[in-house]
Scaffold this active site. Structure first.
Site, PDB file in Angstrom:
ATOM      1  N   THR A  16     -10.599   1.470   2.970  1.00  0.00           N
ATOM      2  CA  THR A  16     -10.672   1.659   3.745  1.00  0.00           C
ATOM      3  C   THR A  16     -11.262   3.468   3.523  1.00  0.00           C
ATOM      4  OG1 THR A  16      -8.855   0.300   4.387  1.00  0.00           O
ATOM      5  CG2 THR A  16      -8.946   1.925   6.062  1.00  0.00           C
ATOM      6  N   ASN A  61       0.589  -0.716  -0.333  1.00  0.00           N
ATOM      7  CA  ASN A  61      -0.354   0.429  -0.357  1.00  0.00           C
ATOM      8  C   ASN A  61       0.856   1.055   1.245  1.00  0.00           C
ATOM      9  OD1 ASN A  61      -1.919   1.971   1.303  1.00  0.00           O
ATOM     10  ND2 ASN A  61      -4.193   0.600   0.912  1.00  0.00           N
ATOM     11  N   GLY A  64      -8.464  -7.964  -0.143  1.00  0.00           N
ATOM     12  CA  GLY A  64      -9.224  -8.093  -2.042  1.00  0.00           C
ATOM     13  C   GLY A  64      -8.390  -9.626  -1.839  1.00  0.00           C
ATOM     14  N   GLU A 101      -5.999 -11.925  -2.879  1.00  0.00           N
ATOM     15  CA  GLU A 101      -4.688 -11.902  -2.764  1.00  0.00           C
ATOM     16  C   GLU A 101      -3.729 -12.975  -4.105  1.00  0.00           C
ATOM     17  OE1 GLU A 101      -2.829 -10.929   0.612  1.00  0.00           O
ATOM     18  OE2 GLU A 101      -3.549  -9.490   1.048  1.00  0.00           O
TER      19      GLU A 101
HETATM   20  N1  LIG Z   1     -11.225   8.321  -2.896  1.00  0.00           N
HETATM   21  C1  LIG Z   1      -9.597   8.399  -2.908  1.00  0.00           C
HETATM   22  N2  LIG Z   1      -9.219   9.731  -2.873  1.00  0.00           N
HETATM   23  C2  LIG Z   1      -7.709  10.095  -2.977  1.00  0.00           C
HETATM   24  N3  LIG Z   1      -6.672   9.081  -2.586  1.00  0.00           N
HETATM   25  C3  LIG Z   1      -6.936   7.882  -2.540  1.00  0.00           C
HETATM   26  C4  LIG Z   1      -9.056   7.120  -2.926  1.00  0.00           C
HETATM   27  N4  LIG Z   1      -8.727   6.067  -1.909  1.00  0.00           N
HETATM   28  C5  LIG Z   1      -7.535   5.678  -2.156  1.00  0.00           C
HETATM   29  N5  LIG Z   1      -6.548   6.231  -2.225  1.00  0.00           N
HETATM   30  C6  LIG Z   1      -5.681   6.599  -2.236  1.00  0.00           C
HETATM   31  O1  LIG Z   1      -4.865   5.071  -2.161  1.00  0.00           O
HETATM   32  C7  LIG Z   1      -4.662   4.683  -0.686  1.00  0.00           C
HETATM   33  C8  LIG Z   1      -4.445   3.448  -0.693  1.00  0.00           C
HETATM   34  O2  LIG Z   1      -6.157   3.100   0.107  1.00  0.00           O
HETATM   35  P1  LIG Z   1      -6.599   2.525   0.939  1.00  0.00           P
HETATM   36  O3  LIG Z   1      -5.560   2.014   2.213  1.00  0.00           O
HETATM   37  O4  LIG Z   1      -7.875   2.586   1.144  1.00  0.00           O
HETATM   38  O5  LIG Z   1      -6.729   0.883   0.434  1.00  0.00           O
HETATM   39  P2  LIG Z   1      -6.968  -0.009   0.666  1.00  0.00           P
HETATM   40  O6  LIG Z   1      -8.612  -0.375  -0.431  1.00  0.00           O
HETATM   41  O7  LIG Z   1      -7.846  -0.110   1.766  1.00  0.00           O
HETATM   42  O8  LIG Z   1      -5.733  -1.279   0.879  1.00  0.00           O
HETATM   43  P3  LIG Z   1      -5.277  -2.329   2.137  1.00  0.00           P
HETATM   44  O9  LIG Z   1      -6.109  -3.544   1.598  1.00  0.00           O
HETATM   45  O10 LIG Z   1      -3.853  -2.445   1.532  1.00  0.00           O
HETATM   46  O11 LIG Z   1      -5.779  -2.066   3.094  1.00  0.00           O
HETATM   47  C9  LIG Z   1      -4.786   5.790   0.081  1.00  0.00           C
HETATM   48  O12 LIG Z   1      -3.351   5.474   1.521  1.00  0.00           O
HETATM   49  C10 LIG Z   1      -4.842   7.086  -0.521  1.00  0.00           C
HETATM   50  O13 LIG Z   1      -3.823   7.856  -0.892  1.00  0.00           O
HETATM   51 MG   LIG Z   2      -7.689  -0.399   3.999  1.00  0.00          MG
END
Ligand SMILES: Nc1ncnc2c1ncn2[C@@H]1O[C@H](COP(=O)(O)OP(=O)(O)OP(=O)(O)O)[C@@H](O)[C@H]1O
Ligand SMILES: [Mg+2]
Length: 1045
Positions: free
Chosen positions: A110, A155, A385, A387
């Site tokens: 995200t 997360n 992704g 799981e």
């Molecule tokens: N580029 C980045 N820089 C700093 N922190 C990051 C970055 N990418 C991710 N994070 C940290 O990781 C956390 C999880 O990221 P994110 O919500 O994008 O995961 P996701 O892959 O979307 O997970 P989900 O599948 O659960 O939605 C974010 O809340 C943030 O704190």
């Molecule tokens: Mg996400």
């Protein structure tokens, strides 16, 4: 090409360059880079991103600007570089793009999607309209996150739905709008969460952020622990401020275009869901002994009724009973507490998921593109992704199915397509083995024989249906399938696997084996909401709530079942796949470095699993074996033909030949390129970058050239204009100057003329001037005076006697010169007159007188006395004495002088008289009585004559010694007319001999006498003036003293 970035990089920035290429080195490389905060790494054009779990200072406008200006490989790997490539390809090459972000929960998908969006928003067009579109697109994130995200164990902000967002651009690359598709909201979370997890953020945000008034209106209490649906253990999330997020949500919804009323309704529906959870159900006694349920405390239902305009009795009835409807009759059955709770939860889940769908639809309405023009699309897929949980259920099954499909896209688009293309293009190619997951996809989605089809079949099948029957069916069908396992199939193959439960089946996904528990598969697939509930809710006066349950409308009611969840998901995945296939894919592979959301912790095992199912190694292999870039000859030539002199600016040959020429000129090694049938293949990204770099430089050159030509042209034009103007100005100036000069000359000439004329005129007219009058008058007076003077002179002229020298004096002094001149003139005139009157004899006499004057004037004292006495010549009466006349003998001519003279005896000084005759040729001397012979002296014998200065008549005739008479010596004579005598003698000598007779006036002279000489000395006696008397005294023999009176 600048290789510096390779040298200064930590590990390798592109895994394609990894050496040796093994899983271990790949993980090491990722770890090394991760530990140095280099979270991004490339595999060709695929971006691998490892979640840093910390804020890195590599984002923001500064970095956006940097990556915007450089090509993909010029700077460190970055998500901005990938976004830039995608956006530029979309804008410049008109290729629709999709960005596929995959990875486990918490891997950063995200965040990545938001970074991509913010990058695109920053670099795409600007302007009021565009900015508002951008703002809407960006603001959709907080809204969707509030309703779709929740804290999970993995997360804190886990997306509990899949999202695919199309961003639509116009031909210039400015965003027009978008379209969001959501997949499978995890609605079970509405009613139940795992330990340490939370419900969707919105519930907590609402309770924390709404003001008291709003809460009261929504009939809520601030304390979240009062709500059954909210997990009591973890109301707070570290680093998350629910209250301020609520404010952000509100403003985001306003930006997107939700009205206040809509916002309120959304909150009301959300509140209703919360309150539904607090509706407690209790056993109720029924007469027939069948267990029944009822609401324990009617207040909750009451409040819900008030909140959404619903009859609480009807709601209660719907919650606690079920109406079975057949074609013929309606049977109402009471529900047990369990059933009623199930119904309540189902209602809550349904309301919430429908609300979520409604929100997505509402956002789409706002960001929808109305214009019919052709759009370019960039799709961003942020989907859960793969799981693998401890207990995997239906949700995991569909999620993994989706990932299986995405892997298929990846395989199709990168691996398979790549190899097939090489084949098509006739490029030699060593086949890379890759796992084609088509068989697994088939296993799940096959229309007749897929697991989902089986599930649907079970759900629809009449008779006793349960999860077990479903499992049995699978076991039967896939007993031989290599990717399917269960206790039954294992047993059949005599495998003993204790990890496999009885109610489980296992699928060998491409990413690993996953064991699914079949419990509640049927239910979840059916996703049924009892019609009583939907009908009851439809009756609510709340417009939003009502609209969420259209099937509750009795008129709309149909007995046809809605499609099952599985079928719905399958079809939406199919649509998604179709969508993705039509676009150019860009991959972001997100990796979670550890399970604890901790920074700087890299778990190799965990990453290894992810790397494996993401197929990173395979990906690298294919990249290495193949060519990084391919392009149809035409398009390639069009893009790069400016790099060769042969193809730029015109190329008449074939496209392929043109490309060969360009690459030949750039001396690209043959390993780096391959010529396919219709396309050129470039092996390494470096080579492509090199081409791009060259193109960039060349473009600059060309731009410079155009600039140069344009500037030159402009300057030339400007110069010509200036020159023309200069010539014009100078011609005008010169003309003007000459004109001025001419005017000046003319004026000067006129002035001079005027002066000259004036001067002339003045000169002419001066006489008329007063100033000249004086002169004129003076002149006039002068003239009249002169006239008077002359006239008077004329009247008073003196006598004409030449002796009269009187002359009237000049009356004025200034006439004296003129008077003098006049006097001279008059005198001359008088003399002339006198001369004119003279007879020849008189003339002769006067000549003689003149001669006498010349000889004696001022020298001899007796001269003045001689002047008035005329020269008679004959003093002895010669005429009457013929005797005497004979003396002259026969000589012709008159006797000039005849006189009696005294001869001085030289011897004794005694005097004796003699007669002297002077003729033209002789001097004749004789005595008075003719007693002695006469002496005749020829005039030429007379050498000279001496006289005294006194009044006496003494003179001496000096004879020349040679003459005949000379021997007698010189004569010393005394004459009374000595002046006349000597004058006539002089003249006679002159006439006869042309000789001037020297006449010496002296008092002392010598006379020759008989061969000797006697000195004669004449002395002035004392008598003076009287009678001329002369006495001679001899003084010695040689001296004679003569005394005169
Ligand atoms: N580029 C980045 N820089 C700093 N922190 C990051 C970055 N990418 C991710 N994070 C940290 O990781 C956390 C999880 O990221 P994110 O919500 O994008 O995961 P996701 O892959 O979307 O997970 P989900 O599948 O659960 O939605 C974010 O809340 C943030 O704190
Ligand atoms: Mg996400």
């Amino acid at each position: 090409m600048d290789m510096a970035f390779l040298e200064s990089s930590i590990g390798v920035e592109d895994l394609v360059l990894l050496e040796p290429l093994e899983e271990e080195s790949l993980l090491k490389n990722l770890q090394l880079r991760y530990e140095n905060k280099e979270i991004y790494t490339y595999i060709g054009n695929v971006l691998v991103s490892v979640n840093p779990y910390q804020e890195l200072s590599i984002y923001g406008p500064e970095f956006i600007a940097k990556y915007q200006d450089y090509t993909f490989y010029e700077l460190k790997p970055h998500i901005y570089a990938l976004a830039n490539v995608a956006y530029q390809s979309l804008r410049d090459q008109d290729r629709d793009q999709c960005i596929l972000i995959t990875g486990e929960s918490g891997a950063g998908k995200t965040e990545a999607s938001k970074l991509v969006m913010s990058y695109v928003a920053a670099v795409c067009g600007k302007g009021e309209q565009v900015n508002s579109v951008k703002e809407q697109l960006l603001q959709s994130n907080p809204v969707l996150e509030a309703f779709g995200n929740a804290k999970t164990i993995r997360n804190n902000n886990s997306s509990r739905f899949g999202k695919y967002m199309d961003i639509e651009f116009d031909f210039k690359g400015s965003p027009l709008g978008g379209d969001i598709t959501n997949y499978l909201l995890e609605k079970s979370r509405v009613v139940k969460q795992l330990e340490g997890e939370r419900n969707f953020h919105i519930f907590y945000q609402l309770l924390a952020g709404a003001d008291a008034q709003l809460l009261k209106a929504l009939k809520l209490e601030r304390d979240s622990s009062g709500y059954t649906y909210l997990n009591r253990e973890a109301p707070r999330v570290d680093g998350m401020d629910d209250a301020s997020n609520f404010k952000a949500l509100q403003s985001a919804m306003i930006v997107i275009g939700f009205s206040e009323e809509e916002f309120r309704q959304v909150l009301e529906v959300t509140a209703m869901v919360l309150k539904l959870g607090n509706v407690e159900l209790a056993d109720e006694f029924q007469a027939n002994g069948v267990p029944a349920s009822g609401i324990r405390d009617g207040r909750g239902v009451q409040e819900i009724g008030e909140l959404v305009g619903l009859n609480s009795v009807e709601l209660e009835r719907a919650l606690c009973s079920r109406t079975m409807e057949t074609a013929k009759e309606k049977v109402v059955t009471a529900l047990s507490v369990i059933q009623a709770q199930y119904a309540r939860d189902a209602l809550a889940k349904n309301i919430y998921s429908r609300l979520f769908n409604w929100i997505v639809t509402r956002i789409n309405e706002s960001i929808k593109v109305d214009t019919g023009e052709k759009k370019k699309v960039m799709g961003v897929l942020d989907i859960y992704g793969f799981e693998i949980l401890e207990d995997n259920s239906f949700e995991q099954f569909v999620i993994n199915y989706c990932n299986e499909k995405l892997q298929q896209v990846f395989i199709e688009l990168t691996l398979k397509e790549e190899q097939e293309e090489y084949k098509r293009e006739g490029i030699p190619w060593t086949k890379v083995d890759y796992f084609d997951n088509g068989i697994i996809c088939d296993l799940i989605e096959h229309n007749q024989r897929g697991i989902l089809a089986m599930l649907d079949e079970e759900c629809l099948r009449p008779g006793v249906v349960s999860d077990s029957t479903f499992l049995a069916k699978l076991n039967q069908l896939f007993s031989k399938h290599e990717h399917y396992e269960s206790k039954v199939t294992q047993n059949a193959q005599r495998q003993y696997d204790h990890s496999m439960g009885l109610r489980c089946f296992r699928i060998c996904h491409y990413a690993g084996k996953v064991t699914y528990n079949v419990n509640s598969f049927i239910d979840k697939n059916n996703d049924l909401l009892f019609r009583d509930l939907s009908q009851a809710v439809w009756k609510a006066r709340h417009p939003l709530l009502r609209s969420l349950f259209p099937e509750g409308d009795p008129k709309q009611a149909s007995l046809k079942r809605p499609p099952t969840a599985g079928a719905q998901f399958k079809s939406s995945v199919a649509i998604l796949m179709k969508n993705l296939y039509s676009k150019n894919p860009n991959y972001i592979r997100c990796i979670k470095p550890n399970e604890h959301q901790r920074r700087a912790q890299f778990s190799s095992e965990l990453v290894a699993v992810q790397a494996r199912y993401l197929g990173l190694l395979e990906n690298v292999r294919v990249r290495r074996a193949g060519y990084a870039y391919r392009q149809a000859y035409g398009a390639f030539l069009e893009r790069y033909r400016l790099l060769s002199r042969s193809t730029w600016p015109r190329w008449n040959g074939g496209e392929r030949e043109g490309v060969e020429k360009v690459l030949g000129d750039l001396s690209m090694s043959s390993e780096e390129r391959a010529f396919g049938k219709t396309k050129i293949f470039i092996r390494s990204p470096k080579a492509l970058f090199y081409l791009e770099e060259q193109r960039r430089l060349r473009l600059q050159q060309l731009a410079t050239l155009i600039q140069k030509m344009y500037r030159g042209w402009r300057c030339r034009i400007h110069y010509q204009l200036m020159r023309k103007s200069q010539i014009l100005i100078s011609s005008w100036f010169r003309g003007n100057m000459q004109r001025k000069r001419y005017e000046k000359m003319k004026a000067s000439a006129l002035l001079i003329q005027a002066f000259v004329r004036g001067w002339k005129a003045r000169k002419n007219y001066r006489k008329y001037f007063r100033s000249g009058a004086a002169l004129t008058l003076a002149n006039f007076i002068y003239r009249s005076i002169a006239q008077k003077f002359l006239l008077r002179l004329k009247d008073n002229l003196p006598s004409t006697s030449i002796l009269d020298k009187t002359w009237p004096a000049a009356p004025y002094k200034y006439f004296s010169t003129a008077n003098h001149e006049l006097q001279k003139l008059f005198y001359r005139w008088k003399c002339k007159k006198f001369r004119d009157r003279l007879s020849p004899k008189q003339v002769e006499t006067l000549r003689e007188k003149l001669c006498a004057s010349e000889l004696f004037k001022g020298k001899k004292a007796s001269y003045p006395q001689s002047v008035p006495i005329p020269f008679y010549g004959d003093y002895i009466g010669l005429q009457r004495k013929p005797k005497l006349q004979q003396l002259k003998g026969g000589e012709e001519g008159p006797v000039l002088v005849a006189e009696t003279v005294m001869k001085v005896n030289r011897g004794n000084g005694k005097t004796s008289s003699r007669i002297l005759l002077l003729t033209k040729g002789h001097v004749i001397i004789t005595d008075t009585k003719n007693s002695q012979p006469k002496t005749v002296i020829a005039l030429d014998s007379v050498a000279r004559v001496s006289v005294t200065s006194f009044k006496d008549g003494l003179f001496s005739l000096h004879l020349s010694e040679l003459s005949s008479v000379g021997s007698k010596g010189d004569f010393l004579l005394v004459s009374e007319h000595v002046v006349e005598l000597l004058t006539k003698m002089y003249r006679a000598v002159l006439d006869a001999t042309q000789r001037q007779l020297p006449v010496t006036v002296t008092e002392e002279f010598s006379v020759r006498f008989k061969e000797s000489s006697v000195a004669v000395k004449v002395i002035q006696g004392p008598g003076g003036g009287g009678k001329r008397k002369l006495s001679c005294k001899k003084k010695g023999s040689r001296c004679l003293e003569v005394t005169v009176q």
